[in-house]
Motif scaffolding. Structure first.
Motif, PDB file in Angstrom:
ATOM      1  N   ALA A 133       0.847  -1.197   0.000  1.00 23.96           N
ATOM      2  CA  ALA A 133       0.000   0.000   0.000  1.00 23.96           C
ATOM      3  C   ALA A 133       0.883   1.247   0.000  1.00 23.96           C
ATOM      4  N   ALA A 134       1.960   1.236   0.778  1.00 20.15           N
ATOM      5  CA  ALA A 134       2.887   2.380   0.805  1.00 20.15           C
ATOM      6  C   ALA A 134       3.619   2.505  -0.527  1.00 20.15           C
ATOM      7  N   LEU A 135       4.008   1.376  -1.115  1.00 22.08           N
ATOM      8  CA  LEU A 135       4.667   1.399  -2.413  1.00 22.08           C
ATOM      9  C   LEU A 135       3.718   1.930  -3.479  1.00 22.08           C
ATOM     10  N   GLN A 136       2.481   1.494  -3.439  1.00 20.56           N
ATOM     11  CA  GLN A 136       1.481   1.967  -4.396  1.00 20.56           C
ATOM     12  C   GLN A 136       1.259   3.467  -4.226  1.00 20.56           C
ATOM     13  N   ALA A 137       1.218   3.941  -2.980  1.00 17.61           N
ATOM     14  CA  ALA A 137       1.039   5.373  -2.740  1.00 17.61           C
ATOM     15  C   ALA A 137       2.213   6.166  -3.319  1.00 17.61           C
ATOM     16  N   ALA A 138       3.422   5.646  -3.148  1.00 22.85           N
ATOM     17  CA  ALA A 138       4.606   6.337  -3.663  1.00 22.85           C
ATOM     18  C   ALA A 138       4.585   6.408  -5.185  1.00 22.85           C
ATOM     19  N   THR A 140       2.061   6.157  -7.134  1.00 30.56           N
ATOM     20  CA  THR A 140       0.931   6.989  -7.547  1.00 30.56           C
ATOM     21  C   THR A 140       1.339   8.452  -7.478  1.00 30.56           C
ATOM     22  N   ARG A 141       2.010   8.808  -6.405  1.00 29.02           N
ATOM     23  CA  ARG A 141       2.457  10.189  -6.215  1.00 29.02           C
ATOM     24  C   ARG A 141       3.391  10.614  -7.342  1.00 29.02           C
ATOM     25  N   TRP A 142       4.201   9.684  -7.875  1.00 25.28           N
ATOM     26  CA  TRP A 142       5.151  10.010  -8.947  1.00 25.28           C
ATOM     27  C   TRP A 142       4.557   9.833 -10.333  1.00 25.28           C
ATOM     28  N   GLY A 143       3.261   9.562 -10.409  1.00 31.17           N
ATOM     29  CA  GLY A 143       2.590   9.526 -11.694  1.00 31.17           C
ATOM     30  C   GLY A 143       2.720   8.229 -12.480  1.00 31.17           C
ATOM     31  N   LEU A 144       3.182   7.159 -11.852  1.00 34.45           N
ATOM     32  CA  LEU A 144       3.284   5.887 -12.558  1.00 34.45           C
ATOM     33  C   LEU A 144       1.998   5.088 -12.490  1.00 34.45           C
ATOM     34  N   LEU A 145       1.107   5.470 -11.605  1.00 35.40           N
ATOM     35  CA  LEU A 145      -0.120   4.725 -11.402  1.00 35.40           C
ATOM     36  C   LEU A 145      -1.208   5.703 -11.028  1.00 35.40           C
ATOM     37  N   SER A 146      -2.367   5.578 -11.635  1.00 34.90           N
ATOM     38  CA  SER A 146      -3.476   6.447 -11.284  1.00 34.90           C
ATOM     39  C   SER A 146      -4.087   5.974  -9.985  1.00 34.90           C
ATOM     40  N   PRO A 147      -4.479   6.911  -9.119  1.00 32.93           N
ATOM     41  CA  PRO A 147      -5.129   6.510  -7.872  1.00 32.93           C
ATOM     42  C   PRO A 147      -6.389   5.710  -8.155  1.00 32.93           C
ATOM     43  N   VAL A 148      -6.637   4.704  -7.335  1.00 35.01           N
ATOM     44  CA  VAL A 148      -7.822   3.873  -7.484  1.00 35.01           C
ATOM     45  C   VAL A 148      -8.941   4.523  -6.680  1.00 35.01           C
ATOM     46  N   ALA A 149     -10.041   4.821  -7.338  1.00 37.91           N
ATOM     47  CA  ALA A 149     -11.159   5.475  -6.670  1.00 37.91           C
ATOM     48  C   ALA A 149     -11.642   4.638  -5.497  1.00 37.91           C
ATOM     49  N   GLY A 150     -11.748   5.279  -4.343  1.00 36.46           N
ATOM     50  CA  GLY A 150     -12.244   4.597  -3.158  1.00 36.46           C
ATOM     51  C   GLY A 150     -11.226   3.701  -2.486  1.00 36.46           C
ATOM     52  N   ASP A 151      -9.987   3.706  -2.921  1.00 33.78           N
ATOM     53  CA  ASP A 151      -8.957   2.861  -2.313  1.00 33.78           C
ATOM     54  C   ASP A 151      -8.396   3.572  -1.099  1.00 33.78           C
ATOM     55  N   SER A 152      -8.733   3.088   0.073  1.00 37.79           N
ATOM     56  CA  SER A 152      -8.293   3.726   1.312  1.00 37.79           C
ATOM     57  C   SER A 152      -6.820   3.471   1.609  1.00 37.79           C
ATOM     58  N   HIS A 153      -6.174   2.567   0.855  1.00 39.95           N
ATOM     59  CA  HIS A 153      -4.761   2.282   1.097  1.00 39.95           C
ATOM     60  C   HIS A 153      -3.826   3.271   0.415  1.00 39.95           C
ATOM     61  N   VAL A 154      -4.334   4.042  -0.536  1.00 38.52           N
ATOM     62  CA  VAL A 154      -3.500   4.996  -1.251  1.00 38.52           C
ATOM     63  C   VAL A 154      -3.395   6.251  -0.414  1.00 38.52           C
ATOM     64  N   GLN A 155      -2.165   6.564  -0.012  1.00 43.49           N
ATOM     65  CA  GLN A 155      -1.918   7.740   0.806  1.00 43.49           C
ATOM     66  C   GLN A 155      -1.295   8.804  -0.078  1.00 43.49           C
ATOM     67  N   THR A 156      -1.602  10.056   0.198  1.00 49.34           N
ATOM     68  CA  THR A 156      -1.045  11.132  -0.610  1.00 49.34           C
ATOM     69  C   THR A 156      -0.024  11.962   0.150  1.00 49.34           C
ATOM     70  N   THR A 157       0.292  11.592   1.369  1.00 49.59           N
ATOM     71  CA  THR A 157       1.292  12.322   2.122  1.00 49.59           C
ATOM     72  C   THR A 157       2.682  11.895   1.693  1.00 49.59           C
ATOM     73  N   SER A 158       3.665  12.752   1.944  1.00 48.15           N
ATOM     74  CA  SER A 158       5.042  12.453   1.570  1.00 48.15           C
ATOM     75  C   SER A 158       5.600  11.336   2.432  1.00 48.15           C
ATOM     76  N   ALA A 159       6.446  10.506   1.814  1.00 46.01           N
ATOM     77  CA  ALA A 159       7.110   9.430   2.556  1.00 46.01           C
ATOM     78  C   ALA A 159       8.182  10.024   3.442  1.00 46.01           C
ATOM     79  N   PRO A 160       8.478   9.383   4.592  1.00 48.11           N
ATOM     80  CA  PRO A 160       9.482   9.936   5.510  1.00 48.11           C
ATOM     81  C   PRO A 160      10.863   9.957   4.885  1.00 48.11           C
TER      82      PRO A 160
END
Length: 160
Positions: A133-138, A140-160
């Protein structure tokens, strides 16, 4: 045996998920299990991968260009992930090209390690075992994957 970066084979396997050929992820990790898991994860997303078993090979492949993301293990033979990241960033600065996102991964739980990775030029740091889920969020943030609508695992905050 998993083959990577074979457009025809992967197109048949992922069907309409096929990304543009320019979306290739370089996975730099000396652990075959990590390579396999990450390769399959990206393949399931329709993203092609190339593999490097050490930091020196990762730098060599990165010089060739064409990667949308580099996933770099911290501890590898021949050249560690921090040195490889610094080397890649120095070359990018010298050539004036865009910086490819570099995600450093490590089993270390050192709380200062993430900051050290970012200082070396990494875009983000994730601790192993990697939460997909964290990898997918990362990615997604870099534009390699579109966010999945309603996917609560996709985070948009910056990674530490």
């Amino acid at each position: 045996m998993l083959k990577t970066n074979n457009v025809n084979q992967q197109a048949a396997e992922v069907g309409s998920k096929q990304p543009p050929p320019s979306e290739i992820v370089l996975i730099a990790d000396d652990n075959p299990v990590s390579q396999l898991l990450l390769s399959r994860y990206f393949l399931n997303l329709g993203i092609h991968t190339d593999l490097a078993r050490d930091g020196a090979r990762a730098v060599s492949l990165a010089k060739m260009g064409g990667y949308s993301l580099i996933v770099m293990d911290l501890y590898m033979p021949k050249m560690d992930g921090l040195t490889a990241t610094r080397t890649i960033r120095a070359r990018e600065q010298k050539l004036g090209g865009p910086a490819v996102p570099i995600l450093i991964v490590s089993v270390s739980d050192d709380s200062e390690l993430g900051a050290e990775c970012l200082q070396a030029g990494a875009t983000a740091y994730l601790q192993k075992p990697i939460s997909f889920a964290a990898l997918q969020a990362a990615i997604t943030r870099w534009g390699l994957l579109s966010p999945v609508a309603g996917d609560s695992h996709v985070q948009t905050t910056s990674a530490p």
